[in-house]
Design an enzyme around this catalytic site. Structure first.
Site, PDB file in Angstrom:
ATOM      1  N   TYR A  75       0.815  -1.215   0.000  1.00  0.00           N
ATOM      2  CA  TYR A  75       0.000   0.000   0.000  1.00  0.00           C
ATOM      3  C   TYR A  75       0.852   1.271   0.000  1.00  0.00           C
ATOM      4  O   TYR A  75       0.409   2.329   0.426  1.00  0.00           O
ATOM      5  CB  TYR A  75      -1.004   0.008   1.164  1.00  0.00           C
ATOM      6  CG  TYR A  75      -1.849  -1.247   1.189  1.00  0.00           C
ATOM      7  CD1 TYR A  75      -2.917  -1.396   0.322  1.00  0.00           C
ATOM      8  CD2 TYR A  75      -1.547  -2.296   2.055  1.00  0.00           C
ATOM      9  CE1 TYR A  75      -3.681  -2.556   0.309  1.00  0.00           C
ATOM     10  CE2 TYR A  75      -2.300  -3.459   2.047  1.00  0.00           C
ATOM     11  CZ  TYR A  75      -3.367  -3.585   1.173  1.00  0.00           C
ATOM     12  OH  TYR A  75      -4.112  -4.729   1.162  1.00  0.00           O
ATOM     13  N   LEU A 134       1.124   6.601   1.681  1.00  0.00           N
ATOM     14  CA  LEU A 134       0.475   5.356   2.085  1.00  0.00           C
ATOM     15  C   LEU A 134      -1.013   5.393   1.779  1.00  0.00           C
ATOM     16  O   LEU A 134      -1.690   6.380   2.045  1.00  0.00           O
ATOM     17  CB  LEU A 134       0.685   5.126   3.579  1.00  0.00           C
ATOM     18  CG  LEU A 134       2.143   4.880   3.957  1.00  0.00           C
ATOM     19  CD1 LEU A 134       2.360   5.091   5.445  1.00  0.00           C
ATOM     20  CD2 LEU A 134       2.571   3.491   3.537  1.00  0.00           C
ATOM     21  N   CYS A 135      -1.497   4.303   1.227  1.00  0.00           N
ATOM     22  CA  CYS A 135      -2.913   4.161   0.909  1.00  0.00           C
ATOM     23  C   CYS A 135      -3.595   3.443   2.072  1.00  0.00           C
ATOM     24  O   CYS A 135      -3.758   2.225   2.069  1.00  0.00           O
ATOM     25  CB  CYS A 135      -3.083   3.371  -0.385  1.00  0.00           C
ATOM     26  SG  CYS A 135      -4.800   3.161  -0.889  1.00  0.00           S
ATOM     27  N   LEU A 136      -3.937   4.227   3.093  1.00  0.00           N
ATOM     28  CA  LEU A 136      -4.620   3.695   4.269  1.00  0.00           C
ATOM     29  C   LEU A 136      -5.758   4.635   4.619  1.00  0.00           C
ATOM     30  O   LEU A 136      -5.542   5.832   4.835  1.00  0.00           O
ATOM     31  CB  LEU A 136      -3.666   3.599   5.456  1.00  0.00           C
ATOM     32  CG  LEU A 136      -2.519   2.602   5.339  1.00  0.00           C
ATOM     33  CD1 LEU A 136      -1.565   2.755   6.496  1.00  0.00           C
ATOM     34  CD2 LEU A 136      -3.062   1.190   5.278  1.00  0.00           C
TER      35      LEU A 136
END
Length: 188
Positions: free
Chosen positions: A111, A118-120
């Site tokens: 991610y 960050l892909c959160l």
């Protein structure tokens, strides 16, 4: 880790803020000082250093990841002792999420987007809650790296703040338009 001496300096080293609401800044400073003290006293898998003695920008060294993961394997093979994260806190923290990115080493998967963003969901305005602690965020980042099968990149490129910010803005727009996909229960 020399965090205690830095945290004592941080009270006087914080930049003068020009926010419209000084109470929000006071909340941010008190919360970060408490979090820093808690991490210094309790964290075992990561350490924190203030960037230029600035309480509002942290370097976090994630020393421990799942020892059976591709990421841990790559860290051992390349003699890397930690994943370096950068965390910056906006003026309205803790009511808005910090900006978190991977700085080094270059990580693929897990991610991690261009520039190390960050892909959160929890790091976005829609997924954020002021109840999240910094320790919980770092734990989630570490878990995402492992769940997303992060690996150490073998090329010589570097992450940049500008690319990370652009990736993050694009991520926000995409998820505002299409929402977040929830994985099946079998995947966690």
């Amino acid at each position: 880790m020399n965090i205690m001496s830095k945290s004592k300096k941080a009270k006087t080293a914080c930049p003068n803020s020009t926010t419209r609401n000084p109470m929000v800044n006071d909340v941010r400073e008190r919360r970060l000082m408490k979090e820093l003290q808690d991490i210094t006293n309790n964290a075992t898998t990561f350490t924190v250093d203030l960037v230029n003695d600035n309480l509002f920008e942290w370097h976090i060294k994630l020393h421990t990841v799942d020892k059976d993961s591709h990421l841990a394997e790559g860290m051992r093979a390349n003699n890397i002792s930690y994943i370096l994260l950068n965390m910056t806190f906006p003026e309205n923290f803790p009511f808005a999420p910090p900006f978190v990115r991977v700085v080094a080493p270059i990580v693929e998967g897990g991610y991690v987007l261009d520039g190390g963003a960050l892909c959160l969901e929890l790091l976005t305005p829609n997924g954020w809650t002021a109840a999240y602690t910094i320790e919980a965020i770092v734990t989630q980042v570490g878990s995402a790296l492992i769940k997303g099968n992060a690996k150490i990149a073998k090329d010589g490129r570097k992450f940049s703040l500008k690319a990370a910010q652009a990736s993050y803005k694009s991520l926000i727009k995409t998820h505002e338009k299409y929402g977040w996909v929830t994985p099946p229960k079998a995947e966690g």
